[in-house]
Design a protein around this motif. Structure first.
Motif, PDB file in Angstrom:
ATOM      1  N   ARG A 107       9.060  -8.198 -21.027  1.00 26.87           N
ATOM      2  CA  ARG A 107       8.151  -6.506 -20.455  1.00 26.87           C
ATOM      3  C   ARG A 107       8.550  -6.637 -19.269  1.00 26.87           C
ATOM      4  O   ARG A 107       8.099  -5.403 -18.433  1.00 26.87           O
ATOM      5  N   LYS A 108       8.184  -7.414 -18.311  1.00 27.06           N
ATOM      6  CA  LYS A 108       8.453  -7.773 -17.018  1.00 27.06           C
ATOM      7  C   LYS A 108       9.652  -6.861 -16.268  1.00 27.06           C
ATOM      8  O   LYS A 108       9.825  -6.251 -15.554  1.00 27.06           O
ATOM      9  N   ALA A 109      10.760  -7.299 -16.449  1.00 20.78           N
ATOM     10  CA  ALA A 109      11.892  -7.196 -16.558  1.00 20.78           C
ATOM     11  C   ALA A 109      11.956  -5.444 -17.083  1.00 20.78           C
ATOM     12  O   ALA A 109      12.704  -4.213 -16.242  1.00 20.78           O
ATOM     13  N   VAL A 110      11.818  -5.117 -18.771  1.00 20.53           N
ATOM     14  CA  VAL A 110      11.592  -4.056 -18.286  1.00 20.53           C
ATOM     15  C   VAL A 110      10.539  -3.166 -17.836  1.00 20.53           C
ATOM     16  O   VAL A 110      11.052  -1.905 -17.160  1.00 20.53           O
ATOM     17  N   LYS A 111       9.172  -3.423 -17.177  1.00 19.23           N
ATOM     18  CA  LYS A 111       8.722  -2.472 -16.250  1.00 19.23           C
ATOM     19  C   LYS A 111       9.419  -1.876 -15.249  1.00 19.23           C
ATOM     20  O   LYS A 111       9.566  -1.168 -14.446  1.00 19.23           O
ATOM     21  N   LYS A 112      10.287  -3.352 -14.811  1.00 18.94           N
ATOM     22  CA  LYS A 112      10.911  -2.838 -13.479  1.00 18.94           C
ATOM     23  C   LYS A 112      11.606  -2.038 -13.474  1.00 18.94           C
ATOM     24  O   LYS A 112      11.782  -1.451 -12.712  1.00 18.94           O
ATOM     25  N   MET A 113      12.083  -1.929 -14.500  1.00 22.37           N
ATOM     26  CA  MET A 113      13.328  -0.514 -15.039  1.00 22.37           C
ATOM     27  C   MET A 113      12.583   0.434 -15.016  1.00 22.37           C
ATOM     28  O   MET A 113      12.808   1.909 -13.814  1.00 22.37           O
ATOM     29  N   ALA A 114      11.603   0.608 -15.065  1.00 17.65           N
ATOM     30  CA  ALA A 114      10.432   2.034 -15.548  1.00 17.65           C
ATOM     31  C   ALA A 114      10.129   2.224 -13.771  1.00 17.65           C
ATOM     32  O   ALA A 114      10.035   2.826 -13.612  1.00 17.65           O
ATOM     33  N   SER A 115       9.272   0.851 -13.240  1.00 15.24           N
ATOM     34  CA  SER A 115       9.566   1.212 -10.970  1.00 15.24           C
ATOM     35  C   SER A 115      10.531   1.691 -10.682  1.00 15.24           C
ATOM     36  O   SER A 115      10.321   2.297  -9.814  1.00 15.24           O
ATOM     37  N   ILE A 116      12.425   1.383 -10.946  1.00 14.61           N
ATOM     38  CA  ILE A 116      13.834   1.512 -10.113  1.00 14.61           C
ATOM     39  C   ILE A 116      13.362   2.736 -10.489  1.00 14.61           C
ATOM     40  O   ILE A 116      13.320   4.135  -9.736  1.00 14.61           O
ATOM     41  N   ASP A 117      13.013   3.687 -12.142  1.00 11.44           N
ATOM     42  CA  ASP A 117      13.348   4.775 -11.944  1.00 11.44           C
ATOM     43  C   ASP A 117      12.490   5.990 -11.389  1.00 11.44           C
ATOM     44  O   ASP A 117      12.171   6.900 -10.668  1.00 11.44           O
ATOM     45  N   ARG A 118      10.883   5.715 -11.584  1.00 12.71           N
ATOM     46  CA  ARG A 118      10.036   6.148 -10.793  1.00 12.71           C
ATOM     47  C   ARG A 118      10.459   5.975  -9.076  1.00 12.71           C
ATOM     48  O   ARG A 118       9.874   6.878  -8.136  1.00 12.71           O
ATOM     49  N   MET A 119      11.193   4.915  -8.627  1.00 16.16           N
ATOM     50  CA  MET A 119      11.405   5.023  -7.359  1.00 16.16           C
ATOM     51  C   MET A 119      12.294   5.859  -7.321  1.00 16.16           C
ATOM     52  O   MET A 119      12.034   7.109  -6.375  1.00 16.16           O
ATOM     53  N   LYS A 120      13.387   6.279  -7.348  1.00 14.53           N
ATOM     54  CA  LYS A 120      13.747   8.117  -7.702  1.00 14.53           C
ATOM     55  C   LYS A 120      13.701   9.209  -7.674  1.00 14.53           C
ATOM     56  O   LYS A 120      14.200   9.715  -7.540  1.00 14.53           O
ATOM     57  N   LYS A 121      12.679   8.844  -8.966  1.00 11.74           N
ATOM     58  CA  LYS A 121      11.949  10.273  -8.585  1.00 11.74           C
ATOM     59  C   LYS A 121      10.858  10.702  -7.635  1.00 11.74           C
ATOM     60  O   LYS A 121      11.216  11.836  -7.365  1.00 11.74           O
ATOM     61  N   GLY A 123      11.415   9.721  -5.016  1.00 12.93           N
ATOM     62  CA  GLY A 123      11.995  10.153  -3.812  1.00 12.93           C
ATOM     63  C   GLY A 123      12.256   8.508  -2.421  1.00 12.93           C
ATOM     64  O   GLY A 123      12.872   8.199  -1.596  1.00 12.93           O
ATOM     65  N   THR A 124      11.291   6.792  -3.295  1.00 13.61           N
ATOM     66  CA  THR A 124      10.962   6.380  -2.509  1.00 13.61           C
ATOM     67  C   THR A 124      12.669   5.377  -2.338  1.00 13.61           C
ATOM     68  O   THR A 124      13.154   4.452  -1.312  1.00 13.61           O
ATOM     69  N   PHE A 125      13.182   5.897  -3.534  1.00  6.81           N
ATOM     70  CA  PHE A 125      14.814   4.772  -3.666  1.00  6.81           C
ATOM     71  C   PHE A 125      15.756   5.626  -2.152  1.00  6.81           C
ATOM     72  O   PHE A 125      15.617   4.719  -1.744  1.00  6.81           O
ATOM     73  N   MET A 126      15.717   6.564  -1.375  1.00  3.17           N
ATOM     74  CA  MET A 126      16.103   7.253  -0.946  1.00  3.17           C
ATOM     75  C   MET A 126      16.352   6.351   0.666  1.00  3.17           C
ATOM     76  O   MET A 126      16.847   7.000   1.531  1.00  3.17           O
ATOM     77  N   THR A 127      15.194   5.958   0.698  1.00  2.00           N
ATOM     78  CA  THR A 127      14.186   5.854   1.661  1.00  2.00           C
ATOM     79  C   THR A 127      14.974   4.001   2.788  1.00  2.00           C
ATOM     80  O   THR A 127      14.906   3.375   3.652  1.00  2.00           O
ATOM     81  N   LEU A 128      16.059   2.978   1.297  1.00  3.32           N
ATOM     82  CA  LEU A 128      16.160   1.568   1.038  1.00  3.32           C
ATOM     83  C   LEU A 128      17.628   1.992   1.755  1.00  3.32           C
ATOM     84  O   LEU A 128      17.768   3.457   1.738  1.00  3.32           O
ATOM     85  N   SER A 129      18.168   1.319   2.751  1.00  2.00           N
ATOM     86  CA  SER A 129      19.477   1.335   3.277  1.00  2.00           C
ATOM     87  C   SER A 129      19.965   1.147   2.036  1.00  2.00           C
ATOM     88  O   SER A 129      19.617   1.098   0.743  1.00  2.00           O
ATOM     89  N   LYS A 130      21.771   1.839   2.549  1.00  2.00           N
ATOM     90  CA  LYS A 130      21.945   1.976   1.172  1.00  2.00           C
ATOM     91  C   LYS A 130      22.676   0.161   1.030  1.00  2.00           C
ATOM     92  O   LYS A 130      23.503   0.960  -0.520  1.00  2.00           O
ATOM     93  N   LYS A 131      22.700  -0.289   1.275  1.00  2.00           N
ATOM     94  CA  LYS A 131      22.844  -2.141   0.537  1.00  2.00           C
ATOM     95  C   LYS A 131      22.259  -2.365  -0.521  1.00  2.00           C
ATOM     96  O   LYS A 131      21.846  -2.651  -1.494  1.00  2.00           O
ATOM     97  N   GLU A 132      20.496  -2.447   0.185  1.00  2.00           N
ATOM     98  CA  GLU A 132      19.535  -1.838  -0.678  1.00  2.00           C
ATOM     99  C   GLU A 132      19.528  -0.974  -1.902  1.00  2.00           C
ATOM    100  O   GLU A 132      18.991  -1.829  -3.423  1.00  2.00           O
ATOM    101  N   ARG A 133      19.953  -0.166  -1.773  1.00  2.00           N
ATOM    102  CA  ARG A 133      20.202   1.246  -3.009  1.00  2.00           C
ATOM    103  C   ARG A 133      21.177   0.333  -3.816  1.00  2.00           C
ATOM    104  O   ARG A 133      21.252   0.522  -4.657  1.00  2.00           O
ATOM    105  N   LEU A 134      22.174  -0.176  -3.361  1.00  2.00           N
ATOM    106  CA  LEU A 134      23.661  -0.508  -4.575  1.00  2.00           C
ATOM    107  C   LEU A 134      22.665  -2.159  -5.063  1.00  2.00           C
ATOM    108  O   LEU A 134      22.816  -1.675  -6.132  1.00  2.00           O
ATOM    109  N   GLN A 135      22.067  -2.964  -4.420  1.00  2.00           N
ATOM    110  CA  GLN A 135      21.486  -4.200  -5.310  1.00  2.00           C
ATOM    111  C   GLN A 135      20.223  -3.377  -6.661  1.00  2.00           C
ATOM    112  O   GLN A 135      20.506  -4.212  -7.009  1.00  2.00           O
ATOM    113  N   VAL A 136      19.877  -2.295  -5.815  1.00  2.00           N
ATOM    114  CA  VAL A 136      18.768  -1.793  -7.228  1.00  2.00           C
ATOM    115  C   VAL A 136      19.787  -1.038  -8.251  1.00  2.00           C
ATOM    116  O   VAL A 136      18.970  -1.821  -8.826  1.00  2.00           O
ATOM    117  N   ASP A 137      20.297  -0.661  -8.035  1.00  2.00           N
ATOM    118  CA  ASP A 137      21.506   0.408  -8.414  1.00  2.00           C
ATOM    119  C   ASP A 137      22.715  -0.942  -9.496  1.00  2.00           C
ATOM    120  O   ASP A 137      21.985  -0.757 -10.821  1.00  2.00           O
TER     121      ASP A 137
END
Length: 256
Positions: A107-121, A123-137
């Motif tokens: 369930r924690k892993a599923v919640k991690k997916m949801a938190s990544i989706d929230r980051m993208k919505k 705008g937090t996602f865009m504050t990460l470096s290009k390398k970090e964004r690639l890792q998160v994706d």
């Protein structure tokens, strides 16, 4: 929907494994041997489909989820389609160890997916470096592939439906530990004693898998429809009570 032996025959449900590969515990479900292959008794298969269908419909009507498990190539797409149509969770990639016995971690892993989706919505996602964004994706894609189909499963399932119990032996063991009822297509090379509801059937041919899954998903859909009808009826019964309440209050005021 009654199960016709003829349609099972046409789908090749009766073809078992080579006689030298059989499990003797499947003897009650074997009709005969032909050209070194065991032939499954389709009258027993039809009866077992109806028995399993009735039990699955009850579980669905109670509001619990049924988790479908099938990671073999010829079953993957069929299970994803049939389970998806009735909004039930399914695993068609590798079984995640501890999926049931360590459900909190899953369930924690599923919640991690949801938190990544929230980051993208937000705008937090865009504050990460290009390398970090690639890792998160990459992490998001991996989680989606393995767990995307169980995002709505917030608690342990009410039952497991398995295609090929030999292949999915880890899932079977986890369900047994937690006393989760197991429904399965069981071929002549498997031990039916591991399963609560046995459907003796060819678990290798896509036509056979599709035919059994069609009956199973139809039974579950019936259980879901029953649940919805009960909810709608309950909502209708509550509506007049809600309207009557103010009237009762007015009467009480008049008496004063």
């Amino acid at each position: 929907m009654a199960v016709e032996v003829k349609e099972l025959l046409e789908a090749g449900v009766h073809f078992g494994h080579l006689t030298r590969k059989w499990d003797p515990n499947m003897a009650p479900y074997v009709y005969m041997e032909r050209n070194g292959i065991h032939i499954i008794n389709l009258y027993k298969t039809a009866a077992k489909i109806e028995e399993a269908g009735a039990a699955l419909a009850k579980i669905a009507a109670s509001g619990r989820k049924i988790l479908f498990v099938a990671t073999k190539k010829q079953a993957k797409d069929i299970v994803a389609e049939k389970a998806g149509d009735i909004n039930m969770p399914y695993i068609t990639e590798r079984w995640p160890g501890g999926m049931l016995t360590n459900f909190v971690t899953i369930r924690k892993a599923v919640k991690k997916m949801a938190s990544i989706d929230r980051m993208k919505k937000d705008g937090t996602f865009m504050t990460l470096s290009k390398k970090e964004r690639l890792q998160v994706d990459r992490l998001r894609a991996k989680l989606e592939k393995n767990l995307g189909s169980i995002t709505d499963m917030t608690r342990l399932p009410g039952a497991l439906f398995v295609v090929d119990i030999k292949r999915e032996h880890i899932a079977i063991k986890e369900a047994q530990k937690l006393n989760i009822p197991i429904f399965a297509m069981v071929d002549t090379n498997s031990d039916p004693r591991q399963v609560d509801y046995v459907i003796p059937a060819n678990d290798d041919a896509s036509k056979s898998i599709d035919k059994i899954l069609s009956h199973v998903s139809s039974a579950i859909a019936g259980g879901l429809a029953e649940r919805k009808a009960e909810k709608d009826a309950s909502a209708k019964d509550d509506a007049p009570k809600a309207k009557a309440a103010p009237k009762a209050k007015a009467t009480a005021e008049e008496e004063e």
